[in-house]
Scaffold this motif. Structure first.
Motif, short mmCIF file in Angstrom:
data_model
loop_
_atom_site.label_atom_id
_atom_site.label_comp_id
_atom_site.label_asym_id
_atom_site.label_seq_id
_atom_site.Cartn_x
_atom_site.Cartn_y
_atom_site.Cartn_z
N GLY A 102 3.72 1.94 -9.54
CA GLY A 102 2.40 1.48 -9.15
C GLY A 102 2.15 0.06 -9.60
N LEU A 103 2.60 -0.26 -10.81
CA LEU A 103 2.44 -1.63 -11.32
C LEU A 103 3.16 -2.62 -10.43
N LEU A 158 2.03 1.84 -3.42
CA LEU A 158 0.98 2.38 -4.30
C LEU A 158 0.79 3.87 -4.05
N VAL A 159 0.73 4.24 -2.78
CA VAL A 159 0.51 5.66 -2.47
C VAL A 159 1.66 6.51 -3.01
N MET A 164 0.83 -1.21 0.00
CA MET A 164 0.00 0.00 0.00
C MET A 164 0.86 1.26 0.00
N VAL A 165 1.96 1.23 0.78
CA VAL A 165 2.84 2.39 0.80
C VAL A 165 3.41 2.62 -0.60
N ASP A 207 3.13 10.17 -9.46
CA ASP A 207 2.62 10.06 -10.81
C ASP A 207 3.49 9.12 -11.66
N ASP A 208 3.83 7.98 -11.08
CA ASP A 208 4.73 7.05 -11.74
C ASP A 208 3.99 5.73 -11.96
N TRP A 209 3.70 5.42 -13.22
CA TRP A 209 2.88 4.25 -13.53
C TRP A 209 3.60 2.96 -13.16
N SER A 269 3.66 5.83 -5.44
CA SER A 269 3.64 5.87 -6.91
C SER A 269 2.59 6.83 -7.42
N VAL A 270 1.42 6.82 -6.79
CA VAL A 270 0.35 7.71 -7.26
C VAL A 270 0.71 9.16 -7.01
N VAL A 271 1.31 9.42 -5.85
CA VAL A 271 1.69 10.80 -5.54
C VAL A 271 2.76 11.29 -6.51
N VAL A 274 1.15 -3.18 -7.32
CA VAL A 274 0.02 -4.10 -7.48
C VAL A 274 0.50 -5.54 -7.51
#
Lengths: 82, 135, 106
Positions: free
Chosen positions: A56-57, A44-45, A41-42, A51-53, A47-49, A60
């Motif tokens: 994030g992948l 993911l957060v 989860m960390v 803005d790095d796809w 990566s989203v902050v 997941v």
């Protein structure tokens, strides 16, 4: 957002503390499972902050494969004990 | 029906992972999800059963949140009990149905499924119970 | 008056989404702490699993919803994470609970 990440890392410290302290193997396994989910989860957060796809992948994939690995370990442990 | 669900799930994962609704990409995903091996033997599953189980699982979500709030507000519980819950479909249920049932039971914080018993006729369920409340 | 309101609607909606996402993120973090705290105590294994289900499944799902409201550009990734998190983690709790039981010979 930085505050959120700090809070998450702080929450992550709780199961790590349990892992370091507890001797029973099942409690330790549950704590490890918690660590696995929380780390993903960390990721993911973050990566989203940022803005790095790609990060994030990876997050997941860690989320699903890491949990699967602990699941396999639990099955193995049951086989050893039972 | 079960095979259709498996293929649809693979397509969904592929599309979300690649996030690219072009025709070529969709075709590749469809080809891959058809080419991966399917389960050899599946038990019969009617669409009505499937949609009902799926609906129950989805309605368990808000229920899970209300239970979580209650559990966190009442700090002093707790005795835990193990009891049996009859399975919805007796006998040899399809694996998709068993999956959805276990999901529905375990999602709510008060209950965890512990396994199937009696040849798939009932679930063992572990449940938290408040001390000061009724029961 | 209403025209001005309508013209301002996207801004209002965006502000509303920001606020809601902040609330969701905070709530998720609260669930994380509240669910992880009993791990330190002396509760039984299955009770801890119940709490772990709260923190890891429900709290993380709340957080993902909050992120989804805030960053709409990466929605496929977040939806995939939400799906795999809820399904996988729930089943995972079941497996941990079932495997910790001694195997019954029937």
């Amino acid at each position: 957002m930085t505050l959120l990440v700090f809070g998450m890392v702080l929450a992550l410290l709780l199961p790590i503390l349990v892992v370091c302290r507890r001797t029973d193997v099942w409690h330790r396994l549950a704590a490890f499972a918690s660590v696995s989910t929380k780390v993903a989860m960390v990721m993911l957060v973050v990566s989203v902050v940022r803005d790095d796809w790609m990060v994030g992948l990876v997050g997941v994939i860690v989320l699903s494969v890491g949990n699967g690995a602990v699941m396999l370990l639990a099955n193995l442990l049951q086989g050893v004990e039972g | 029906m079960s095979r259709l669900i498996v293929i649809a799930l693979r397509m969904l994962i592929w599309l979300l992972l690649s996030a690219d609704p072009e025709l070529l990409n969709v075709a590749i995903g469809l080809a891959v999800s058809l080419a991966l091996p399917l389960p050899r033997r599946v038990r019969a599953l009617s669409p009505g059963q499937f949609w009902r189980a799926l609906g129950d699982s989805v309605t368990a979500l808000p229920q899970a949140y209300s239970q979580a709030a209650r559990l966190l507000l009442h700090r002093r519980l707790e005795e835990s009990v193990v009891h049996d819950e009859p399975a919805r479909v007796g006998g040899r249920a399809s694996s998709v149905l068993v999956f959805l049932d276990v999901f529905r039971i375990t999602l709510t914080p008060f209950t965890i499924a512990l396994g199937l018993e009696g040849g798939g006729r009932r679930y063992r369920v572990h449940e938290l119970v408040f001390e000061e409340k009724e029961r | 008056m209403s025209g001005a309101l309508l013209a301002d609607a996207p801004g209002v909606l965006a502000a509303l989404a920001q606020g809601a996402s902040a609330v969701l993120l905070g709530l998720g973090l609260l669930f994380w702490f509240a669910g992880s705290w009993p791990l330190l105590g002396r509760a039984s294994y299955l009770t801890k699993l119940h709490y772990l289900g709260i923190s890891d499944t429900l709290g993380s799902a709340l957080m993902l919803l909050g992120l989804l409201l805030r960053f709409q550009r990466e929605w496929p990734l977040l939806v995939l994470a939400l799906l795999s998190l809820v399904v996988w983690n729930t089943i995972f709790g079941y497996v941990l609970a079932a495997c910790s039981q001694p195997r019954r010979r029937s």
